[in-house]
Each structure stands twice: as C-alpha cells, then as structure tokens.
Design a protein around this motif. Structure first.
Motif, PDB file in Angstrom:
ATOM      1  N   ASP A 172       0.682  -1.120   0.042  1.00 53.28           N
ATOM      2  CA  ASP A 172       0.065  -0.051  -0.010  1.00 53.28           C
ATOM      3  C   ASP A 172       0.756   1.155  -0.096  1.00 53.28           C
ATOM      4  O   ASP A 172       2.251   1.208   0.300  1.00 53.28           O
ATOM      5  CB  ASP A 172      -0.904   0.000   1.177  1.00 53.28           C
ATOM      6  N   ARG A 248       0.874  -4.809   3.203  1.00 56.44           N
ATOM      7  CA  ARG A 248      -0.374  -4.693   3.807  1.00 56.44           C
ATOM      8  C   ARG A 248      -0.541  -5.323   5.243  1.00 56.44           C
ATOM      9  O   ARG A 248      -1.216  -4.713   6.137  1.00 56.44           O
ATOM     10  CB  ARG A 248      -1.332  -5.677   2.984  1.00 56.44           C
ATOM     11  N   ARG A 260      -3.058   5.258   4.755  1.00 60.73           N
ATOM     12  CA  ARG A 260      -2.547   4.057   3.980  1.00 60.73           C
ATOM     13  C   ARG A 260      -3.590   3.924   2.961  1.00 60.73           C
ATOM     14  O   ARG A 260      -5.020   3.872   3.196  1.00 60.73           O
ATOM     15  CB  ARG A 260      -2.762   2.868   4.908  1.00 60.73           C
ATOM     16  N   ARG A 262      -4.993   2.048  -0.517  1.00 60.82           N
ATOM     17  CA  ARG A 262      -4.724   0.963  -1.314  1.00 60.82           C
ATOM     18  C   ARG A 262      -4.532   1.337  -2.966  1.00 60.82           C
ATOM     19  O   ARG A 262      -5.429   2.219  -3.299  1.00 60.82           O
ATOM     20  CB  ARG A 262      -5.887  -0.029  -1.369  1.00 60.82           C
ATOM     21  N   THR A 264      -5.176   1.026  -6.783  1.00 63.86           N
ATOM     22  CA  THR A 264      -6.385   0.359  -7.365  1.00 63.86           C
ATOM     23  C   THR A 264      -6.134   0.522  -8.875  1.00 63.86           C
ATOM     24  O   THR A 264      -7.025  -0.063  -9.627  1.00 63.86           O
ATOM     25  CB  THR A 264      -7.396   1.545  -7.251  1.00 63.86           C
TER      26      THR A 264
END
Length: 308
Positions: A172, A248, A260, A262, A264
């Motif tokens: 991340d 993660r 944090r 993610r 995509t």
C-alpha cells in the motif's frame, strides 16, 4: 556427519568471495582458505582459482557442490526416516527465522498452533533479513525460514533448499494527511513519481521491493530518506517529508498521523512470502508440523489480504 568443508565451499559459491563466506560461516578468511586448500589436496583437484582479489570456482568445485547438495538432502531424508523409530509425540526444538512483518504477523500465529497441538515441542524465533535466513538454514542454525522473495535470496531452482509459497501480499501507499491523493477513488503508483520517497537502506529487502515496484510503474524513486524501522518511516511520512510503500500486513505506529492508501490501478505491487527449508528436511516431523502450521495461517488467518 557430512564434511563441514563442503558447506564452506557452498558458501563461497553462494556469496562469491572467501571473505563473505567466512563471515556467514563464522570463520576467518584465512581459516576458509586453509580448509579449501586442505580439501583440494585430499581430493587431488583444484577447487578455487585466483581472479584478481577474488576467486573463481573450478569445474571440479561445481561438480563437488552438486554432490554435496545430494549428500545433504539424503542426510535430511535419513533424519526424517529415523524419526519414525522414535516413540512419543512430536517434540524437540523447531527453530524459525523470519523477516519483519512476516515474523511479526505470520510466525507467532503459527507458533500458537504448534504450542496448542504439540506441547512437547519447543519453538524458537530469530528475526533476520531474507538472505541471512538462508545462510542460517545452510549452516543448520535454523530449520524453517519465512522470508520475502527478493533478488538477494537463492533462486527457487537452488537444489540446497526447498521453497514453498505461502501468500502474495499487496503493498500500500503511505502518505501524510494532507497529501493530494487522500480521498481519491483511483490511486496508482505512478501518481507518486514526482514525490520524495522514504525507503530502507540499500541492500536490504525493503529497499529492493520499493525500487523494483517503482521501476515496474515506470519511474525511479527519488529517495530522500532511508529508514529501516516503520516507526521512523511513518514519522517522516506524517510530517510530509516523503511517501512510502508498506506491506499490507505491516502494523504501523498509531501515534503517527498517516494515511494508508490501497493501489487501485495496475501495476499493483506485491511481495511474495515463502517458507524455506533445507532440501529434504521437510519430511522431518517437527519441520513438517511447522510448515503445516504456516500454511494454515496463510490460508485462514490473514483477513487483511482478502479483496474488498
């Protein structure tokens, strides 16, 4: 049971120099040189040839290493077969080596399972870098290594080890609370190409992961700060000194104000976590129990890896 000098020769082959082999074998360079000279005399072949300030393995040395790998694997199989003649439950000592969040998150959960199921089994964990964990395996100083697959570890084809994939862990993005990416629905690693980066020190596994991930996204990270501890890295990110990639499963300090995010859009960087043992040793009851516990944890006890 097997001539220890063969392990020293394997260390030279793995690390490329007498000095590096001496360090991992806990010998002096002169002791390594003496052992190799004595082994060469006994076998009546040349094993090492000087090349400048280093050495090169001869064809005879490579032949000997191939036989050493076979002998070592057979010895591990023999230990497994002999275990069948012992009475009682699985016992003794099982030694783990693990890296960073792999050691912090995965191995302790496996140790919990082992403690509950095999009360007679003593477990021991040593935190170590991936490459160092393989040195510990080769020296019989640990039995089972849980490591991140990086270019610094032996390839899966290395006959000295058996490697087992446990899981793939996404990475991340870690940014400060005021970063422009906060709140965006779509986040790509390339969005950070112009940002300063916080990364582990050169040569360490985390540094390799970050640089490889950024290269795959089409840019070289501008590394502004080096930090090997999550507390230091998160503190710098929280104050706007740069951005970072975090696994993660990494447990970041809550007292630093970070976000944090993610990733995509492709490429989504991941790191592969594997369990490694000496070739042939996975059939020994204690090591087999450890591998089984790790597989169960990876399959059922890591909800953070599940897709949203």
């Amino acid at each position: 049971m097997i001539d220890r000098r063969l392990g020293v020769l394997q260390a030279i082959a793995r690390h490329g120099t007498v000095t590096a082999a001496a360090e991992v074998c806990r010998l002096t360079p002169s002791a390594v040189s003496h052992q190799m000279q004595a082994l060469a005399r006994e076998l009546d072949v040349v094993l090492l040839e000087p090349v400048g300030r280093t050495v090169r393995l001869t064809p005879a040395a490579h032949t000997l290493i191939a036989h050493a790998e076979t002998l070592t694997a057979q010895w591990e199989h023999a230990r497994a077969d002999l275990a069948a003649h012992r009475s009682g439950d699985v016992g003794g000592t099982l030694r783990f080596a693990g890296f960073s969040s792999a050691a912090a998150v995965v191995v302790p959960r496996a140790l919990d399972l082992l403690r509950d199921e095999y009360p007679a089994l003593r477990v021991h964990l040593r935190e170590s870098e991936p490459a160092r964990s393989f040195d510990l395996l080769a020296a019989d100083d640990t039995d089972l290594a849980v490591v991140v697959a990086t270019p610094s570890i032996p390839p899966a084809s290395d006959a000295a080890f058996d490697q087992h994939q446990l899981f793939d862990e996404p990475l991340d993005i870690l940014v400060g609370p005021d970063h422009p990416l906060v709140g965006r629905d779509t986040v790509g690693l390339g969005d950070l190409a112009a940002d300063p980066w916080i990364c582990g020190n050169t040569g360490r596994a985390y540094h390799q992961l970050v640089t490889l991930a950024c290269t795959a996204a089409g840019f070289a990270p501008d590394i502004a700060h080096y930090a090997d501890e999550w507390d230091t890295g998160a503190a710098l990110v929280a104050r706007g000194f740069g951005v970072a990639l975090v696994p993660r499963l990494a447990d970041l300090p809550a007292h630093h104000d970070t976000r944090r995010l993610r990733i995509t859009t492709d490429p989504v960087p991941t790191r592969r976590v594997i369990a490694a043992v000496r070739a042939g040793s996975g059939l020994q009851p204690t090591i087999a129990a450890g591998l089984d516990a790790l597989r169960r944890v990876a399959a059922t006890d890591l909800p953070a890896l599940e897709q949203d």
